[in-house]
Design an enzyme around this catalytic site. Structure first.
Site, PDB file in Angstrom:
ATOM      1  N   LYS A  16      39.869  18.099  -7.901  1.00 49.73           N
ATOM      2  CA  LYS A  16      40.144  17.339  -9.134  1.00 49.73           C
ATOM      3  C   LYS A  16      40.656  15.928  -8.804  1.00 49.73           C
ATOM      4  O   LYS A  16      40.364  14.974  -9.538  1.00 49.73           O
ATOM      5  CB  LYS A  16      41.147  18.080 -10.018  1.00 49.73           C
ATOM      6  N   TYR A  38      46.606  26.539  -7.217  1.00 48.30           N
ATOM      7  CA  TYR A  38      45.444  25.723  -7.617  1.00 48.30           C
ATOM      8  C   TYR A  38      44.711  25.229  -6.365  1.00 48.30           C
ATOM      9  O   TYR A  38      43.506  24.984  -6.382  1.00 48.30           O
ATOM     10  CB  TYR A  38      45.905  24.557  -8.513  1.00 48.30           C
TER      11      TYR A  38
HETATM   12  P1  NAP Z   1      34.382  28.267 -17.900  1.00 45.30           P
HETATM   13  O1  NAP Z   1      34.203  28.644 -19.316  1.00 45.30           O
HETATM   14  O2  NAP Z   1      34.369  29.374 -16.874  1.00 45.30           O
HETATM   15  O3  NAP Z   1      33.322  27.127 -17.523  1.00 45.30           O
HETATM   16  C1  NAP Z   1      33.043  26.767 -16.187  1.00 45.30           C
HETATM   17  C2  NAP Z   1      31.560  26.514 -16.142  1.00 45.30           C
HETATM   18  O4  NAP Z   1      31.158  25.982 -14.860  1.00 45.30           O
HETATM   19  C3  NAP Z   1      30.748  27.797 -16.348  1.00 45.30           C
HETATM   20  O5  NAP Z   1      29.774  27.601 -17.340  1.00 45.30           O
HETATM   21  C4  NAP Z   1      30.131  27.982 -14.972  1.00 45.30           C
HETATM   22  O6  NAP Z   1      28.932  28.721 -14.946  1.00 45.30           O
HETATM   23  C5  NAP Z   1      29.891  26.547 -14.582  1.00 45.30           C
HETATM   24  N1  NAP Z   1      29.457  26.439 -13.191  1.00 45.30           N
HETATM   25  C6  NAP Z   1      30.084  26.856 -12.060  1.00 45.30           C
HETATM   26  N2  NAP Z   1      29.304  26.619 -10.995  1.00 45.30           N
HETATM   27  C7  NAP Z   1      28.177  26.022 -11.461  1.00 45.30           C
HETATM   28  C8  NAP Z   1      26.993  25.533 -10.850  1.00 45.30           C
HETATM   29  N3  NAP Z   1      26.788  25.591  -9.524  1.00 45.30           N
HETATM   30  N4  NAP Z   1      26.042  24.972 -11.645  1.00 45.30           N
HETATM   31  C9  NAP Z   1      26.192  24.891 -12.974  1.00 45.30           C
HETATM   32  N5  NAP Z   1      27.280  25.362 -13.619  1.00 45.30           N
HETATM   33  C10 NAP Z   1      28.267  25.910 -12.855  1.00 45.30           C
HETATM   34  O7  NAP Z   1      35.804  27.546 -17.664  1.00 45.30           O
HETATM   35  P2  NAP Z   1      36.468  26.235 -18.292  1.00 45.30           P
HETATM   36  O8  NAP Z   1      37.932  26.438 -18.104  1.00 45.30           O
HETATM   37  O9  NAP Z   1      35.944  25.956 -19.647  1.00 45.30           O
HETATM   38  O10 NAP Z   1      36.021  25.111 -17.252  1.00 45.30           O
HETATM   39  C11 NAP Z   1      35.408  23.885 -17.649  1.00 45.30           C
HETATM   40  C12 NAP Z   1      36.048  22.721 -16.915  1.00 45.30           C
HETATM   41  O11 NAP Z   1      37.369  22.542 -17.404  1.00 45.30           O
HETATM   42  C13 NAP Z   1      36.175  22.897 -15.394  1.00 45.30           C
HETATM   43  O12 NAP Z   1      35.917  21.667 -14.761  1.00 45.30           O
HETATM   44  C14 NAP Z   1      37.630  23.267 -15.238  1.00 45.30           C
HETATM   45  O13 NAP Z   1      38.134  22.970 -13.942  1.00 45.30           O
HETATM   46  C15 NAP Z   1      38.232  22.382 -16.294  1.00 45.30           C
HETATM   47  N6  NAP Z   1      39.615  22.707 -16.692  1.00 45.30           N
HETATM   48  C16 NAP Z   1      39.952  23.988 -17.009  1.00 45.30           C
HETATM   49  C17 NAP Z   1      41.258  24.272 -17.354  1.00 45.30           C
HETATM   50  C18 NAP Z   1      41.669  25.701 -17.670  1.00 45.30           C
HETATM   51  O14 NAP Z   1      42.861  25.998 -17.621  1.00 45.30           O
HETATM   52  N7  NAP Z   1      40.748  26.582 -18.007  1.00 45.30           N
HETATM   53  C19 NAP Z   1      42.220  23.257 -17.420  1.00 45.30           C
HETATM   54  C20 NAP Z   1      41.830  21.957 -17.120  1.00 45.30           C
HETATM   55  C21 NAP Z   1      40.525  21.695 -16.744  1.00 45.30           C
HETATM   56  P3  NAP Z   1      29.031  30.219 -14.289  1.00 45.30           P
HETATM   57  O15 NAP Z   1      29.852  31.040 -15.204  1.00 45.30           O
HETATM   58  O16 NAP Z   1      27.614  30.639 -14.165  1.00 45.30           O
HETATM   59  O17 NAP Z   1      29.688  30.057 -12.923  1.00 45.30           O
END
Ligand code: NAP
Length: 262
Positions: A163, A156
């Site tokens: 985070k 990570y």
């Molecule tokens: P996701 O579907 O890939 O969503 C991440 C989003 O961030 C995408 O829409 C991405 O757009 C956007 N993003 C990245 N850079 C950006 C920028 N410069 N401007 C605007 N948007 C941007 O993945 P997700 O897992 O749902 O992630 C959402 C949140 O949940 C994140 O903060 C992640 O760290 C958190 N989270 C995830 C997990 C897990 O296991 N998946 C667990 C805990 C927390 P692009 O596709 O265009 O880059």
């Protein structure tokens, strides 16, 4: 008390597809009666987000790369123009160069450290400040974090540091914006099968390990994360602020896996 978002309006930032955590939250908030706007990054994402948004009755989409001040100005100007005020904002955005989500944390580059912290942490401060200007009657800002902020999760790496900074920012924002009636919280799901989740080295094994060893013997669903977001954005969450709410089947309390699995 019935938990409802009837009469509330909010901006969802970070839907990439129907597996995104932001989409799970948007679906639950729509079902609870909220009116939603969506921000997306780039034309390619618009093509994916628009049909999803239209499927839940929203034609309000705005482009916003969170690293671009002009786009952020335009995004919140559009929200102000159309709604005047808003009740909540959901920030579900993170990024790190994938090549540094494997191998040793010690090798984190200055460039990727800066970019990861900018997109994954600073953007929430920026979003919360802009949203607060449109919340004269109070409101709610939500972000998404992960327990790699508190403990070492393999690969990570720099995202753990981002985070940790995001969770600290949640507390400082909660303190600054509380007198205005704005609550600021972070939801901490366990590993989820999303695009961002898949970018982390060993993601499949992490997913399997936490599902097998969490007290509830399962990782969270998008519906469960969405339900938590609905509670926090609703009047039922009126006195919760500065909190990191885990939605991870209880995995974060575990000190050691079951001996029989070792
Ligand atoms: P996701 O579907 O890939 O969503 C991440 C989003 O961030 C995408 O829409 C991405 O757009 C956007 N993003 C990245 N850079 C950006 C920028 N410069 N401007 C605007 N948007 C941007 O993945 P997700 O897992 O749902 O992630 C959402 C949140 O949940 C994140 O903060 C992640 O760290 C958190 N989270 C995830 C997990 C897990 O296991 N998946 C667990 C805990 C927390 P692009 O596709 O265009 O880059």
């Amino acid at each position: 008390m019935t938990i409802t978002l009837e009469g509330k309006r909010g901006l969802i930032m970070g839907v990439a597809n129907d597996r995104s955590i932001a989409w799970g939250i948007a679906s639950a908030m729509h079902a609870a009666g909220a009116e939603l706007a969506f921000s997306y990054q780039g034309e390619q994402l618009e093509r994916r987000v628009r049909p999803l948004a239209e499927g839940i009755g929203s034609d309000f989409l705005v482009e916003a790369d969170v690293t671009n001040d002009e786009m952020m100005d335009a995004c919140f100007a559009q929200v102000k123009e159309r709604w005047g005020t808003m009740d909540f904002v959901v920030h579900a955005i993170a990024f790190s160069d994938k090549t540094e989500l494997t191998g040793r944390f010690t090798n984190t580059s200055r460039a990727n450290f800066t970019n990861s912290l900018n997109i994954s942490c600073y953007s929430f401060i920026d979003v919360a400040r802009r949203a607060a200007e449109l919340m004269p009657d109070g409101g709610c800002a939500l972000t998404l974090t992960y327990q790699g902020s508190q403990r070492v999760i393999p690969y990570y790496n720099v995202m753990g540091v981002a985070k940790a900074a995001l969770e600290a920012s949640t507390r400082y924002l909660a303190n600054d914006l509380g007198p205005q009636g704005i609550r600021v919280n972070a939801i901490s799901p366990g590993p989820m099968k999303t695009l961002a989740g898949a970018a982390i080295g060993g993601a499949r094994k992490t997913f399997k390990h936490t599902a097998e060893n969490a007290p509830l013997r399962s990782n969270a669903t998008l519906e469960a994360v969405g339900g938590t977001a609905v509670w926090l954005a609703s009047d039922a969450g009126a006195y919760t602020s500065g909190e990191v709410v885990h939605v991870d089947g209880g995995y974060h309390i575990i000190g050691m896996p079951k001996p029989e699995t070792l």
